[in-house]
Design a protein around this motif. Structure first.
Motif, short mmCIF file in Angstrom:
data_model
loop_
_atom_site.label_atom_id
_atom_site.label_comp_id
_atom_site.label_asym_id
_atom_site.label_seq_id
_atom_site.Cartn_x
_atom_site.Cartn_y
_atom_site.Cartn_z
N LEU A 186 -1.96 -25.51 13.07
CA LEU A 186 -3.20 -26.44 12.76
C LEU A 186 -2.67 -27.36 11.54
CD1 LEU A 186 -6.01 -24.15 12.95
CD2 LEU A 186 -5.15 -25.42 14.52
N ALA A 187 -2.05 -26.58 10.60
CA ALA A 187 -1.26 -27.48 9.50
C ALA A 187 -0.45 -28.58 9.96
CB ALA A 187 -0.73 -26.59 8.52
N VAL B 217 -8.63 -12.00 10.19
CA VAL B 217 -8.57 -13.23 9.17
C VAL B 217 -6.96 -13.35 8.86
CG1 VAL B 217 -9.18 -13.65 6.67
CG2 VAL B 217 -10.55 -12.31 8.13
N GLY B 218 -6.19 -12.31 8.50
CA GLY B 218 -4.80 -12.55 8.40
C GLY B 218 -4.05 -13.27 9.67
N GLY B 219 -4.55 -12.88 10.97
CA GLY B 219 -3.81 -13.79 11.82
C GLY B 219 -4.31 -15.12 12.17
N LEU B 220 -5.63 -15.57 11.98
CA LEU B 220 -6.31 -16.83 11.83
C LEU B 220 -5.58 -17.63 10.61
CD1 LEU B 220 -10.02 -15.92 12.81
CD2 LEU B 220 -8.17 -17.06 14.01
N LEU B 221 -5.27 -16.91 9.52
CA LEU B 221 -4.63 -17.59 8.46
C LEU B 221 -3.34 -18.09 8.87
CD1 LEU B 221 -6.08 -15.49 5.32
CD2 LEU B 221 -6.47 -18.02 5.87
N LEU B 222 -2.73 -17.11 9.27
CA LEU B 222 -1.24 -17.65 9.95
C LEU B 222 -1.36 -18.75 10.91
CD1 LEU B 222 0.61 -14.22 10.20
CD2 LEU B 222 0.93 -15.97 8.46
N TRP B 223 -2.44 -18.88 11.77
CA TRP B 223 -2.49 -19.91 12.83
C TRP B 223 -2.71 -21.08 12.02
CZ3 TRP B 223 -7.25 -21.18 15.69
CH2 TRP B 223 -7.13 -22.19 16.66
N ALA C 157 0.08 -25.14 2.85
CA ALA C 157 0.86 -25.39 4.54
C ALA C 157 1.05 -26.89 4.55
CB ALA C 157 0.36 -24.56 5.62
N PRO C 158 -0.05 -27.62 4.66
CA PRO C 158 0.28 -29.18 4.77
C PRO C 158 1.39 -29.66 3.92
CG PRO C 158 -2.18 -28.41 4.88
CD PRO C 158 -1.52 -27.18 4.25
N MET D 210 -11.03 -24.68 10.36
CA MET D 210 -10.68 -23.26 10.14
C MET D 210 -10.37 -22.76 8.77
SD MET D 210 -10.30 -20.37 12.01
CE MET D 210 -10.34 -21.29 13.68
N TYR D 211 -9.71 -23.68 8.11
CA TYR D 211 -9.41 -23.29 6.62
C TYR D 211 -10.64 -23.09 5.96
CZ TYR D 211 -8.14 -23.80 1.71
OH TYR D 211 -8.18 -23.54 0.32
#
Length: 316
Positions: A40-41, A29-35, A145-146, A70-71
């Motif tokens: 992605l953002a 989950v942490g890795g996907l949040l960083l991605w 992030a956006p 993903m978000y």
């Protein structure tokens, strides 16, 4: 070696696979949040700028990427974390040891029942606090992030985002842990304890979310009919309706007319002068977060105390 350290080592060995699974889940989950917060953002920002640039064209195809998908998935995963904790705690933390007789064996080898329970609770609580806090920080990073916040991005007050972005998620995990421990001590059977814990945790967390807007005094804004409901979709809504000539706030009368002027005449016949909205603005975010977190932690403390009382009474 003290009995406390022996009990801690035994607890770690007994639940090491649960720890491994949890570590893999947190890392994923942490890795996907960083991605999500990175590539992605960035792609979503580029897509939104392209959409604004070509909004006057009859045809405008813009690729916003996977940011929103993903978000949404990661936010749902954050909200489900306490339920996963509840399922594990209800099935494994206390009920399994009591059902299999492992707990009784430990108690006859120098580990007191109260110390056994203290270790059972302390180790998972520490892991949950650290890992859930890390995920909350990463989720806030992904949410913010956006660069262009005027785009179609999730707002701070939407329920899943509200909780995933703050310490209520951490407190919810600890509350689920306490629910599982108490249920296991009361039921002493793995499968029934699992089901009861998941159901009880869902009710507890749903109740905390329902109480959340009422833990702080909201603000009320009033405006004329032509401006619509003031403050709508800008914060956590508590209520909205119509303001009468006497200053009373009442539900807006139903109007099925397609003409807004006809609806306004209907509202005026009911004594209306405008609309009102009672809500929590962005400035109330942290007060709401902290008060809800405090509420969940108080419930966690009460459930934990109840677990020790039940164990003391059952073991003498």
């Amino acid at each position: 070696m003290s009995t406390l350290s022996v009990s801690a080592r035994w607890t770690f060995r007994l639940h090491r696979w649960a720890l491994v699974v949890w570590a893999v889940l947190v890392a994923a989950v942490g890795g996907l949040l960083l991605w999500t917060a990175g590539p992605l953002a960035d792609k979503a920002d580029r897509g939104w700028r392209q959409a604004q640039a070509c909004s006057r064209l009859s045809r405008c195809v813009v690729d916003m990427g996977l940011f929103h998908t993903m978000y949404g998935l990661m936010t749902a995963a954050m909200v489900l974390l306490p339920i996963l904790v509840a399922a594990w705690a209800g099935a494994s933390l206390t009920a399994r040891d009591l059902e299999s007789g492992t707990a009784l064996t430990a108690w006859t080898q120098g580990v007191s029942p109260l110390r056994w329970l203290a270790v059972r609770l302390a180790l998972p609580a520490g892991v949950l606090t650290v890992s859930a806090t890390l995920l909350v920080v990463l989720h806030r990073y992904a949410w913010a992030a956006p660069e262009d916040r005027t785009g179609p991005y999730t707002r701070w007050w939407e329920p899943f985002t509200f909780h995933a972005n703050g310490p209520t998620t951490v407190a919810a995990c600890l509350a689920a842990l306490a629910v599982g421990a108490l249920t296991g001590l009361l039921v002493r059977r793995t499968l029934p304890a699992l089901g009861i814990t998941v159901a009880a945790s869902a009710v507890l967390l749903g109740g905390a979310h329902w109480l959340m807007p009422h833990l702080r005094t909201p603000v009320t804004e009033v405006g004329p009919f032509r401006d619509g409901y003031p403050g709508m979709y800008t914060g956590v809504e508590v209520s909205h309706g119509m303001v009468t000539r006497t200053g009373a706030h009442i539900p807006t009368p139903d109007c099925t007319a397609t003409d807004m002027n006809a609806c306004l005449r209907l509202f005026e016949r009911h004594g209306g002068t405008g609309f009102y909205t009672t809500f929590h603005p962005a400035s109330h975010y942290w007060p709401l977060q902290l008060s809800t977190t405090a509420l969940l932690l108080v419930v966690t403390a009460l459930l934990t105390a109840a677990s020790f009382v039940v164990l003391r009474r059952r073991t003498g």
